[in-house]
Design an enzyme around this catalytic site. Structure first.
Site, PDB file in Angstrom:
ATOM      1  N   ASN A 151       0.793  -1.232   0.000  1.00 44.84           N
ATOM      2  CA  ASN A 151       0.000   0.000   0.000  1.00 44.84           C
ATOM      3  C   ASN A 151       0.823   1.280   0.000  1.00 44.84           C
ATOM      4  O   ASN A 151       0.339   2.327  -0.385  1.00 44.84           O
ATOM      5  CB  ASN A 151      -0.938   0.011   1.211  1.00 44.84           C
ATOM      6  CG  ASN A 151      -0.227  -0.321   2.499  1.00 44.84           C
ATOM      7  OD1 ASN A 151       0.423  -1.361   2.604  1.00 44.84           O
ATOM      8  ND2 ASN A 151      -0.324   0.546   3.474  1.00 44.84           N
ATOM      9  N   GLN A 179      -4.972  -4.105  -1.644  1.00 43.17           N
ATOM     10  CA  GLN A 179      -4.641  -3.104  -2.672  1.00 43.17           C
ATOM     11  C   GLN A 179      -4.786  -3.642  -4.097  1.00 43.17           C
ATOM     12  O   GLN A 179      -4.673  -2.873  -5.057  1.00 43.17           O
ATOM     13  CB  GLN A 179      -3.204  -2.585  -2.472  1.00 43.17           C
ATOM     14  CG  GLN A 179      -3.044  -1.677  -1.263  1.00 43.17           C
ATOM     15  CD  GLN A 179      -3.812  -0.359  -1.387  1.00 43.17           C
ATOM     16  OE1 GLN A 179      -4.136   0.104  -2.484  1.00 43.17           O
ATOM     17  NE2 GLN A 179      -4.113   0.265  -0.262  1.00 43.17           N
ATOM     18  N   HIS A 201     -14.084  -0.229   0.311  1.00 43.65           N
ATOM     19  CA  HIS A 201     -13.797   1.205   0.112  1.00 43.65           C
ATOM     20  C   HIS A 201     -12.527   1.446  -0.685  1.00 43.65           C
ATOM     21  O   HIS A 201     -12.241   2.568  -1.082  1.00 43.65           O
ATOM     22  CB  HIS A 201     -13.741   1.929   1.468  1.00 43.65           C
ATOM     23  CG  HIS A 201     -12.550   1.582   2.317  1.00 43.65           C
ATOM     24  ND1 HIS A 201     -11.454   2.397   2.401  1.00 43.65           N
ATOM     25  CD2 HIS A 201     -12.284   0.516   3.109  1.00 43.65           C
ATOM     26  CE1 HIS A 201     -10.563   1.856   3.228  1.00 43.65           C
ATOM     27  NE2 HIS A 201     -11.051   0.707   3.669  1.00 43.65           N
ATOM     28  N   CYS A 324       4.135  10.224  13.269  1.00 44.23           N
ATOM     29  CA  CYS A 324       4.692  11.052  14.320  1.00 44.23           C
ATOM     30  C   CYS A 324       4.821  10.231  15.607  1.00 44.23           C
ATOM     31  O   CYS A 324       3.854   9.646  16.076  1.00 44.23           O
ATOM     32  CB  CYS A 324       3.778  12.248  14.552  1.00 44.23           C
ATOM     33  SG  CYS A 324       4.623  13.567  15.377  1.00 44.23           S
TER      34      CYS A 324
HETATM   35  N1  PLP Z   1      -3.955  -4.017   4.061  1.00 41.95           N
HETATM   36  C1  PLP Z   1      -3.564  -3.062   3.222  1.00 41.95           C
HETATM   37  C2  PLP Z   1      -2.473  -3.342   2.248  1.00 41.95           C
HETATM   38  C3  PLP Z   1      -4.183  -1.802   3.249  1.00 41.95           C
HETATM   39  O1  PLP Z   1      -3.796  -0.855   2.398  1.00 41.95           O
HETATM   40  C4  PLP Z   1      -5.202  -1.578   4.191  1.00 41.95           C
HETATM   41  C5  PLP Z   1      -5.827  -0.253   4.311  1.00 41.95           C
HETATM   42  O2  PLP Z   1      -5.188   0.769   4.171  1.00 41.95           O
HETATM   43  C6  PLP Z   1      -5.583  -2.633   5.032  1.00 41.95           C
HETATM   44  C7  PLP Z   1      -4.938  -3.838   4.938  1.00 41.95           C
HETATM   45  C8  PLP Z   1      -6.681  -2.483   6.024  1.00 41.95           C
HETATM   46  O3  PLP Z   1      -7.886  -2.237   5.368  1.00 41.95           O
HETATM   47  P1  PLP Z   1      -9.195  -1.834   6.224  1.00 41.95           P
HETATM   48  O4  PLP Z   1      -8.784  -0.642   7.058  1.00 41.95           O
HETATM   49  O5  PLP Z   1     -10.207  -1.485   5.216  1.00 41.95           O
HETATM   50  O6  PLP Z   1      -9.521  -2.988   7.063  1.00 41.95           O
END
Ligand code: PLP
Length: 375
Positions: A151, A179, A201, A324
């Site tokens: 991500n 992702q 989402h 931070c």
């Molecule tokens: N794994 C990855 C690679 C993500 O980018 C995210 C969210 O940013 C998550 C897990 C967690 O997703 P969620 O907050 O929708 O459970």
């Protein structure tokens, strides 16, 4: 002009998804567990959504469960791997999401299991040799949790290779596909994996809804106990609007995958080309990474820490690669794992098919006025 370049964090709802959900909210308010017509209509919408999702990942409908988000699935599977499937070692990469890291650390604390973190190189590529050795040493006592696409820096892992190594050594294979669901083809018949997860989402669906694929030969006790919904795996009245909105979003992502990919790839490439107009810019991650993620490293300097703030003031939403801690800005664990030099500032720009070349041009012009080299 307000520009949204934070699509790896979350995405806007598609109008078609809003329409699907809106229609259901107005007419399909029955409880899916009720046996009367209202209930049966709601049940049939949910099962149609399950079928859509199963088709997209080539699973059977009995392997798809609705959850609140991917974090829930990841917590569930890793916990059950330890508590019910007897796994004593969790193997994961140095660039996994916090929901893997923190779950593994928690399980280590509570159950005294071992954790093994597989390193990555300076571009984020997994060290498959270290993984292989770890698997040879741990075998059937291991559960591997390695993501499909990262991500923060967008690096993509070779799932077939990881799956092969897991199967050869008797390890469970859990994969964070958050992702990549809806962005790259994922076929659970082609890649032998025990569990994957999606969060709606991230692919233009609603927040608060996700799904879990759980391979059909794995039998686990429920996430929640109660009214036996989700074939007794996750009791609680279903989030029908979220479920159907998610299925609509995933169906569209699947149908429009190559079109969206082409558009987003062009936007990202244009961004990379125009970044050459700035001084001392580096790109974090691999050239062949996820097409919607571009992680840019800006030089250290008095303005470096203000880049995120200034971008926001200038109407551009992007994401910082730092957190931070005690008042000090530290690079994220992902940036640290690839050896991103301390002091430089990493910013993640993540795109969607709603973005335009004009937005990129505007952002580059703004960056020219706020990047450290011009101080
Ligand atoms: N794994 C990855 C690679 C993500 O980018 C995210 C969210 O940013 C998550 C897990 C967690 O997703 P969620 O907050 O929708 O459970």
């Amino acid at each position: 002009m307000r520009i949204y370049f934070d699509n790896a964090s979350t995405t806007p709802l598609l109008p078609e998804v809003v329409e699907t959900m809106h229609e259901l909210m107005e007419i399909n308010y029955g409880n899916p567990s009720s046996i009367h017509l209202h209930g049966r209509q709601a049940r049939s919408s949910i099962e149609a959504a399950r079928k859509t999702i199963a088709n997209v990942i080539n699973a059977s409908i009995g392997e798809v469960f609705f959850t609140s988000c991917a974090t829930e699935t990841h917590n569930f599977f890793l916990t059950k791997a330890v508590e019910e499937m007897g796994r004593k070692v969790i193997i994961y990469s140095a660039i996994e999401h916090h929901c893997i890291f923190h779950t593994a650390e928690h399980l280590k604390e509570v159950h005294g299991i071992e954790t093994i973190v597989i390193p990555v190189d300076h571009k984020g590529h997994l060290d498959y040799g270290v993984l292989e050795n770890a698997l040879k040493a741990t075998g059937t006592s291991a559960v591997v949790s390695i993501m499909h696409g990262n991500n923060e820096i967008g690096v993509i892992n070779d799932l077939k290779r990881i799956s092969h190594l897991c199967r050869e050594n008797g390890a469970l294979f859990h994969c964070d596909t958050v992702q990549t669901i809806g962005k790259l083809p994922i076929d659970v018949q082609e890649v032998d994996v025990d569990c994957i997860a999606g969060s709606a989402h991230k692919f233009f669906g609603p927040k608060g809804i996700g799904f879990m694929y759980l391979k059909n030969d794995i039998k686990l006790s429920p996430i929640f106990h109660g009214g036996s919904q989700e074939r007794n795996m996750r009791s609680g009245t279903e989030n029908i609007y979220g479920i159907c909105g998610m299925a609509k979003a995933l169906e569209m992502a699947h149908q429009e995958m190559s079109e969206r990919k082409d558009k987003v790839t062009k936007i990202k490439q244009h961004f990379i080309n125009r970044l050459q107009e700035l001084e001392d810019i580096k790109i974090n991650g691999s050239e062949d990474g996820l097409y919607h993620i571009l992680n840019v490293s800006f030089p250290a300097g008095p303005k470096a820490d203000l880049i995120m703030f200034n971008l926001d003031i200038m109407g551009i939403s992007a994401s910082s690669g730092s957190a931070c801690s005690s008042g000090i800005e530290l690079d994220s664990h992902v940036l640290q794992a690839i050896g991103h030099p301390a002091g430089r500032k990493a910013v993640r720009f993540s795109f969607s098919h709603f973005n335009t070349i004009e937005e990129v041009d505007h952002t580059i012009e703004q960056l020219k006025t706020i990047t450290p080299a011009l101080v």
